[in-house]
Design a protein around this motif. Sequence first.
Motif, PDB file in Angstrom:
ATOM      1  N   TYR A   1      -1.610  -5.484  -2.675  1.00  0.00           N
ATOM      2  CA  TYR A   1      -2.427  -4.447  -3.290  1.00  0.00           C
ATOM      3  C   TYR A   1      -2.271  -4.492  -4.804  1.00  0.00           C
ATOM      4  O   TYR A   1      -1.156  -4.491  -5.338  1.00  0.00           O
ATOM      5  N   ALA A   2      -3.403  -4.557  -5.501  1.00  0.00           N
ATOM      6  CA  ALA A   2      -3.408  -4.591  -6.964  1.00  0.00           C
ATOM      7  C   ALA A   2      -3.632  -3.176  -7.489  1.00  0.00           C
ATOM      8  O   ALA A   2      -4.750  -2.655  -7.425  1.00  0.00           O
ATOM      9  N   HIS A   3      -2.572  -2.561  -7.977  1.00  0.00           N
ATOM     10  CA  HIS A   3      -2.655  -1.193  -8.490  1.00  0.00           C
ATOM     11  C   HIS A   3      -3.020  -1.249  -9.965  1.00  0.00           C
ATOM     12  O   HIS A   3      -2.169  -1.528 -10.827  1.00  0.00           O
ATOM     13  N   VAL A   4      -4.292  -0.993 -10.272  1.00  0.00           N
ATOM     14  CA  VAL A   4      -4.790  -1.114 -11.647  1.00  0.00           C
ATOM     15  C   VAL A   4      -5.576   0.153 -12.018  1.00  0.00           C
ATOM     16  O   VAL A   4      -6.773   0.099 -12.313  1.00  0.00           O
ATOM     17  N   PRO A   5      -4.931   1.300 -12.012  1.00  0.00           N
ATOM     18  CA  PRO A   5      -5.649   2.562 -12.272  1.00  0.00           C
ATOM     19  C   PRO A   5      -6.257   2.642 -13.663  1.00  0.00           C
ATOM     20  O   PRO A   5      -7.176   3.443 -13.884  1.00  0.00           O
ATOM     21  N   TRP A   6      -5.780   1.831 -14.600  1.00  0.00           N
ATOM     22  CA  TRP A   6      -6.389   1.811 -15.932  1.00  0.00           C
ATOM     23  C   TRP A   6      -7.771   1.164 -15.891  1.00  0.00           C
ATOM     24  O   TRP A   6      -8.597   1.388 -16.768  1.00  0.00           O
ATOM     25  N   MET A   7      -8.038   0.358 -14.853  1.00  0.00           N
ATOM     26  CA  MET A   7      -9.355  -0.256 -14.675  1.00  0.00           C
ATOM     27  C   MET A   7     -10.210   0.533 -13.692  1.00  0.00           C
ATOM     28  O   MET A   7     -11.424   0.667 -13.879  1.00  0.00           O
ATOM     29  N   LYS A   8      -9.598   0.999 -12.619  1.00  0.00           N
ATOM     30  CA  LYS A   8     -10.318   1.695 -11.560  1.00  0.00           C
ATOM     31  C   LYS A   8      -9.744   3.101 -11.414  1.00  0.00           C
ATOM     32  O   LYS A   8      -8.689   3.299 -10.818  1.00  0.00           O
TER      33      LYS A   8
ATOM     34  N   HIS B   1     -10.436   5.655  -9.662  1.00  0.00           N
ATOM     35  CA  HIS B   1     -10.208   6.261  -8.346  1.00  0.00           C
ATOM     36  C   HIS B   1      -8.838   5.879  -7.780  1.00  0.00           C
ATOM     37  O   HIS B   1      -8.331   6.544  -6.878  1.00  0.00           O
ATOM     38  N   GLN B   2      -8.209   4.824  -8.328  1.00  0.00           N
ATOM     39  CA  GLN B   2      -6.865   4.485  -7.864  1.00  0.00           C
ATOM     40  C   GLN B   2      -5.825   5.520  -8.306  1.00  0.00           C
ATOM     41  O   GLN B   2      -4.702   5.517  -7.790  1.00  0.00           O
ATOM     42  N   THR B   3      -6.208   6.395  -9.225  1.00  0.00           N
ATOM     43  CA  THR B   3      -5.290   7.477  -9.597  1.00  0.00           C
ATOM     44  C   THR B   3      -5.106   8.458  -8.435  1.00  0.00           C
ATOM     45  O   THR B   3      -4.198   9.299  -8.472  1.00  0.00           O
ATOM     46  N   MET B   4      -5.956   8.351  -7.408  1.00  0.00           N
ATOM     47  CA  MET B   4      -5.784   9.174  -6.201  1.00  0.00           C
ATOM     48  C   MET B   4      -4.559   8.736  -5.407  1.00  0.00           C
ATOM     49  O   MET B   4      -4.113   9.449  -4.507  1.00  0.00           O
ATOM     50  N   ILE B   5      -4.031   7.562  -5.710  1.00  0.00           N
ATOM     51  CA  ILE B   5      -2.837   7.044  -5.035  1.00  0.00           C
ATOM     52  C   ILE B   5      -1.628   7.350  -5.901  1.00  0.00           C
ATOM     53  O   ILE B   5      -1.504   6.831  -7.016  1.00  0.00           O
ATOM     54  N   PRO B   6      -0.707   8.192  -5.440  1.00  0.00           N
ATOM     55  CA  PRO B   6       0.471   8.522  -6.260  1.00  0.00           C
ATOM     56  C   PRO B   6       1.341   7.285  -6.499  1.00  0.00           C
ATOM     57  O   PRO B   6       1.617   6.511  -5.568  1.00  0.00           O
ATOM     58  N   ASP B   7       1.793   7.120  -7.716  1.00  0.00           N
ATOM     59  CA  ASP B   7       2.642   5.973  -8.045  1.00  0.00           C
ATOM     60  C   ASP B   7       3.913   5.947  -7.199  1.00  0.00           C
ATOM     61  O   ASP B   7       4.382   4.879  -6.795  1.00  0.00           O
TER      62      ASP B   7
ATOM     63  N   PRO C   1       5.460   0.926  -2.676  1.00  0.00           N
ATOM     64  CA  PRO C   1       6.717   0.186  -2.564  1.00  0.00           C
ATOM     65  C   PRO C   1       7.021  -0.569  -3.854  1.00  0.00           C
ATOM     66  O   PRO C   1       6.097  -0.990  -4.561  1.00  0.00           O
ATOM     67  N   ASP C   2       8.314  -0.749  -4.165  1.00  0.00           N
ATOM     68  CA  ASP C   2       8.671  -1.509  -5.357  1.00  0.00           C
ATOM     69  C   ASP C   2       8.537  -3.000  -5.072  1.00  0.00           C
ATOM     70  O   ASP C   2       8.180  -3.418  -3.955  1.00  0.00           O
ATOM     71  N   VAL C   3       8.812  -3.831  -6.065  1.00  0.00           N
ATOM     72  CA  VAL C   3       8.557  -5.265  -5.929  1.00  0.00           C
ATOM     73  C   VAL C   3       9.409  -5.891  -4.831  1.00  0.00           C
ATOM     74  O   VAL C   3       8.959  -6.808  -4.119  1.00  0.00           O
ATOM     75  N   THR C   4      10.629  -5.403  -4.622  1.00  0.00           N
ATOM     76  CA  THR C   4      11.480  -5.944  -3.553  1.00  0.00           C
ATOM     77  C   THR C   4      10.897  -5.605  -2.190  1.00  0.00           C
ATOM     78  O   THR C   4      10.849  -6.462  -1.291  1.00  0.00           O
ATOM     79  N   MET C   5      10.430  -4.378  -2.024  1.00  0.00           N
ATOM     80  CA  MET C   5       9.809  -3.990  -0.761  1.00  0.00           C
ATOM     81  C   MET C   5       8.504  -4.752  -0.525  1.00  0.00           C
ATOM     82  O   MET C   5       8.194  -5.143   0.610  1.00  0.00           O
ATOM     83  N   ARG C   6       7.739  -4.972  -1.587  1.00  0.00           N
ATOM     84  CA  ARG C   6       6.509  -5.764  -1.452  1.00  0.00           C
ATOM     85  C   ARG C   6       6.843  -7.170  -0.955  1.00  0.00           C
ATOM     86  O   ARG C   6       6.162  -7.711  -0.076  1.00  0.00           O
ATOM     87  N   TYR C   7       7.875  -7.761  -1.532  1.00  0.00           N
ATOM     88  CA  TYR C   7       8.277  -9.109  -1.123  1.00  0.00           C
ATOM     89  C   TYR C   7       8.701  -9.124   0.340  1.00  0.00           C
ATOM     90  O   TYR C   7       8.340 -10.042   1.090  1.00  0.00           O
TER      91      TYR C   7
ATOM     92  N   LEU D   1       0.822  -1.214   0.000  1.00  0.00           N
ATOM     93  CA  LEU D   1       0.000   0.000   0.000  1.00  0.00           C
ATOM     94  C   LEU D   1       0.857   1.267   0.000  1.00  0.00           C
ATOM     95  O   LEU D   1       2.041   1.222   0.338  1.00  0.00           O
ATOM     96  N   PRO D   2       0.262   2.403  -0.341  1.00  0.00           N
ATOM     97  CA  PRO D   2       1.034   3.654  -0.346  1.00  0.00           C
ATOM     98  C   PRO D   2       1.531   4.006   1.056  1.00  0.00           C
ATOM     99  O   PRO D   2       0.796   3.874   2.044  1.00  0.00           O
ATOM    100  N   TYR D   3       2.776   4.433   1.123  1.00  0.00           N
ATOM    101  CA  TYR D   3       3.438   4.857   2.361  1.00  0.00           C
ATOM    102  C   TYR D   3       3.541   3.749   3.408  1.00  0.00           C
ATOM    103  O   TYR D   3       3.880   4.008   4.556  1.00  0.00           O
ATOM    104  N   GLN D   4       3.250   2.530   2.999  1.00  0.00           N
ATOM    105  CA  GLN D   4       3.352   1.404   3.930  1.00  0.00           C
ATOM    106  C   GLN D   4       4.815   0.992   4.065  1.00  0.00           C
ATOM    107  O   GLN D   4       5.561   0.951   3.092  1.00  0.00           O
ATOM    108  N   THR D   5       5.227   0.718   5.299  1.00  0.00           N
ATOM    109  CA  THR D   5       6.567   0.214   5.560  1.00  0.00           C
ATOM    110  C   THR D   5       6.454  -1.124   6.261  1.00  0.00           C
ATOM    111  O   THR D   5       5.392  -1.497   6.770  1.00  0.00           O
TER     112      THR D   5
END
Length: 450
Positions: A238-245, A247-253, A257-263, A210-214
């Motif tokens: 978290y599935a970031h799919v702003p092209w489908m939804k 309202h997810q554009t309200m979340i800054p890219d 977190p990048d894929v390493t941080m997600r892992y 998620l955004p700003y999640q550590t």
Amino acid sequence: MIAPALLTKYATAVPRYTSYPTAPHFHTGIGCGNYAQWLSALGKGQTISLYIHIPYCDRLCWFCACHTKHTLKYEPITSYLAALFSEVEKTAELAGREAKVTAVHFGGGSPTMLRPEDIVALMDRLRAGFSFADDAEISVEMDPNDLDAPRYDALAAIGLTRASLGVQDFDPDVQKAINRIQTFEQTKSVVEEVRKRGASSVNCDILYGLPYQTTKRLERTVDNILSLAPDRVALFGYAHVPWMKKHQTMIPDDSLPDVTMRYEQMSMAAAMLVSAGYEPIGIDHFALPQDSMAIAARQGRLRRNFQGYTTDGADALIGLGASSISQLPQGYVQNSAATAEYQRFVSESGLAAVRGIELSADDRVRAAVIERIMCDFGFSFAGLRRDFSGDAEGLIAEAKVFVASNGDDLCRIEQDRFTLTQTGRLFARSVAAVFDSYFSSGKARHSIAV
């Protein structure tokens, strides 16, 4: 630890495989006529699971990828329920009362937005139309901000057995970024109230990525969740799919977190849950050893459908409401997603199916292989031959070719069985995509696999 190069290579955009073929490959050649025939074919000795979609929320969470819409008025819900009651009546008429309902799931949106009397009226309509098994499971997705004593009592009155709570993250900064304000105290109160009224199981959802999640913030959330002792925990990326939804554009890219941080976040949370006594289930679920999902996983009976991992082994899943998807022995159908169009279709014919797909012999065997990879991290060649006879040989050959050609030790063949390694389990969605005959030719965009 997984090497960063492997994460980059395999944590790619692939389907979640809650169905096969996946929903982007449904088409308008399947509609209400096909659906009516398939419903009418249900008969004695078969079982049904019902999914009821309530596509309204009184707040819109920026992270959400569900089919839902924001409303602060109840009039749209009243109008929607009238159509939903009509669809229930028509669907039940076609399906008949010989097949037994073994499970009902109210999803959304926010089903707990319904007024208490409407919660009870909806279940009364379902029971009037369908034949229910005595031990049918009744599960409801809940928003703690909607709940009060009358609604708790209504949920008890309909026979609630399982409560599903979306938590995501308790950190205030993360909650603000996803527009999901929900305190730990609110969540704890819901757990206490539903258990007090007889719910035998509680499920909590956590999101990473998620955004700003550590990692530290997520660790505190998991600690809080564990203090509630839920029977099941879902740990979703978290599935970031702003092209489908949109309202997810309200979340800054750049807040993600990048894929390493997600892992790292996923691995930390999973380790905490396992240390607390939860058994890992598939790619993203955890359950206490005595929970029915943990038992099903140990016995090889775990299933996967549009609700994710489930113990539901019903012969048919009937979706009711806008955008809902039905899974029948013959194939899949999906209702119109737009609530106004859904209501218009129902007023004209009682049904609202606008797209779907009929399963071919090849679809059936691939669906079985993909489901077992997602549930059991492998599949038995003997079992595939038993269930699909000669149709199994092509998939077995594909499995052997993939094992021989993959140099990253994602999978092996052991004792006549295709098995994912510990590394391969992390990328189960990507391995499943190898057996997806639609994937390489599809134009759909998906969320990343880790």
